[in-house]
Design an enzyme around this catalytic site. Structure first.
Site, mmCIF file in Angstrom:
data_model
loop_
_atom_site.group_PDB
_atom_site.id
_atom_site.type_symbol
_atom_site.label_atom_id
_atom_site.label_comp_id
_atom_site.label_asym_id
_atom_site.label_seq_id
_atom_site.Cartn_x
_atom_site.Cartn_y
_atom_site.Cartn_z
ATOM 1 C CD GLU A 142 -3.041 -1.098 2.208
ATOM 2 O OE1 GLU A 142 -2.962 -0.271 3.139
ATOM 3 O OE2 GLU A 142 -3.980 -1.913 2.112
ATOM 4 C CD GLU A 177 -3.706 -6.103 3.113
ATOM 5 O OE1 GLU A 177 -4.542 -5.420 3.739
ATOM 6 O OE2 GLU A 177 -2.498 -5.864 3.112
HETATM 7 O O1 AHR Z 1 -4.841 -6.208 7.056
HETATM 8 C C1 AHR Z 1 -4.730 -5.084 7.874
HETATM 9 C C2 AHR Z 1 -4.075 -3.905 7.174
HETATM 10 O O2 AHR Z 1 -4.931 -3.449 6.160
HETATM 11 C C3 AHR Z 1 -2.782 -4.195 6.453
HETATM 12 O O3 AHR Z 1 -1.684 -4.098 7.286
HETATM 13 C C4 AHR Z 1 -2.747 -3.107 5.418
HETATM 14 O O4 AHR Z 1 -2.053 -3.504 4.262
HETATM 15 C C5 AHR Z 1 -4.194 -2.780 5.150
HETATM 16 O O5 AHR Z 1 -4.437 -1.432 5.206
#
Ligand code: AHR
Length: 496
Positions: A172, A291
């Site tokens: 990110e 994610e």
């Molecule tokens: O999964 C939790 C967090 O969410 C991770 O660390 C990040 O990549 C995202 O914002």
């Protein structure tokens, strides 16, 4: 209500890459400490790995696990987590405001993956560090011997290289909350150089470029195109991240988020193919949705700053969350021609399907079961069912199909499965399935999750929300009829 699904071999979307059923372990909260790793726990093995957790991970059948972050990785010195444990430094983790003891690191994770039957998807730090430290980690993990970093690994007791195939180029990097956040051009350059050097060190590895941190990110779209424009020739995948919450307690809108999710995936495919066309390239970039999940229940829970492994992001999931997780995974499969990797974020304790008590028991959250069904039975090719069903309007969307569905066909093992969510809160759907050219396939199991209140949760004392078996539906020629109960998750399995 009545609905109809038609299935044919020609409706094949693509081969399902098993890595679409991946997950994620970050050094965050109790994912590692008190989650997968807890020396002294009654079920801990000789490595300190909780066997009760490993058993549930194995049942979930997760082929790949992303590690060690997440936001954490953007400030991580991987060298802190290898070698004799007594020499490893404690560090402040600025991503989550905690102290990282480093008693668990790269080698421990690889060992854990072996026990959990999973492959490691390793992320490198492109926030506070850069291509040099990234290529050193690749050398440490993947080079056989005869160089500084590979011999250091051997001196740490790991004679054979780990041969990690899949590498994330940071995390990110567009987000202001990220340590070392970058502009798309700064990131594109760092990712290109890191990927190049990592691949020179270990030919055959695959690298994932960070896309935007979500569809809502202000740079979404431009970020993908600008960073891809720079790094296209060296990288293999672009990442997507997205979480959903039912903030307004509006279940119809919450379950309709799959439309937005689908649109997000489609837009990233378009961004990749736009850059491909612009470059007149023959190479296609695929997607890593590394994610995705429901995340909102735990957002305002306080924690003790700089403590070690405090509970963080410990969402307790309810039944409606399970229906959304199943629907999101169905949506991912609908794009399996382009999505090769996806990670349910995360795996244990932190926004996770598996929940532990430190020093105590473990239970499956509601979201565990749809994921388990898809990852166990959703293999082979994905087929796009032709769905004729009623639709609804809600606050944020119009024309939302009540039925979310995907079918999978495992030709080798002569198995099929049809996965369906009925999103109606109060009406059953009588579903007529036309199997067209699947002559000889007969239903062998009809599993569902239904009859629960949408807010029902599981606990250490009772795994109340769980699947049950129904009478197997009978085949009438090439048709079968099943009743999908209101607000339900359903799996119809067929065998030859
Ligand atoms: O999964 C939790 C967090 O969410 C991770 O660390 C990040 O990549 C995202 O914002």
């Amino acid at each position: 209500m009545k609905a109809k699904i038609t299935l044919a071999k020609e409706f094949r979307i693509g081969e399902i890459d098993k890595r679409i059923y991946g997950s994620f372990i970050e050094h965050l909260g109790r994912a590692v400490y008190g989650g997968i790793y807890e020396p002294g726990h009654p079920t801990a093995d000789e490595n300190g790995f909780r066997k009760d957790v490993i058993d549930l991970v194995k049942k979930l059948n997760v082929p790949v696990v992303r590690y060690p972050g997440g936001n954490f990785v953007s400030g991580y010195n991987w060298e802190d987590g290898v070698g004799p444990v007594e020499n490893r430094p404690k560090r402040l983790d600025l991503a989550w405001g905690t102290t990282e003891p480093n008693t668990f690191g790269t080698n421990e994770f690889i060992k854990w993956c072996e026990k959990a039957n999973a492959e490691c998807m390793m992320a490198v730090n492109l926030g506070t560090r850069g291509p040099d430290e990234a290529r050193n980690l690749v050398e440490y993990c993947n080079h056989t011997s005869g160089s500084y970093w590979s011999d250091l690994r051997r001196s740490h007791g790991y004679e054979k290289p780990h041969n990690i195939k899949l590498w994330c180029l940071g995390n990110e990097m567009d987000g202001g909350w990220q340590m070392g956040a970058k502009t798309a051009v700064e990131y594109g350059r760092a990712a290109l150089e890191a990927s190049k050097m990592m691949k020179w060190t270990s030919p055959g590895i695959e690298t994932v470029l960070c896309g935007s941190s979500s569809r809502n990110s202000p740079t979404f779209g431009t970020w993908e195109v600008e960073s891809l424009d720079i790094a296209y020739d060296s990288i293999d995948y672009v990442s997507l991240h997205q979480y959903y919450g039912n903030w307004e307690d509006d279940a119809p809108t919450f379950l309709a988020r799959t439309l937005e999710f689908d649109d997000f995936i489609y837009s990233v495919i378009c961004a990749c193919d736009y850059v491909k066309a612009k470059k007149r390239s023959k190479k296609t970039i695929n997607l890593s949705f590394d994610e995705w999940n429901v995340w909102y229940h735990s957002n305002n829970v306080p924690f003790e700053r700089w403590s070690v492994a405090p509970p963080r992001l410990e969402d307790i999931y309810n039944f409606e969350d399970a229906l959304l997780v199943g629907s999101l995974l169905i949506t991912l499969l609908r794009h399996c021609d382009r999505i090769k990797i996806a990670c349910l974020a995360q795996l244990v304790n932190v926004i996770a399907p598996i929940f532990t008590k430190t020093g105590g028991g473990v239970f499956e959250q509601t979201t565990y079961f749809p994921f388990m069904h898809l990852s166990n039975y959703g293999r082979g090719s994905a087929l796009l069912p032709l769905i004729d069903c009623p639709k609804y309007d809600c606050k944020a969307f119009t024309d939302v199909p009540y039925i979310e569905s995907i079918a999978t066909y495992d030709e080798e093992n002569e198995e099929m499965a049809i996965f369906c969510v009925n999103k109606s809160l109060d009406e059953s759907v009588v579903l007529d399935v036309n199997l067209m050219d699947f002559a000889g396939y007969k239903p062998c199991e009809f599993i569902s999750m239904d009859g629960y209140d949408k807010k029902d949760e599981n606990t250490f004392d009772a795994v109340k929300v769980k699947p049950h078996n129904n009478p197997v539906p009978l085949l009438d020629g090439s048709n079968l009829e099943v009743e999908l109960k209101p607000f339900s998750w359903n799996v119809i399995r067929l065998k030859k």
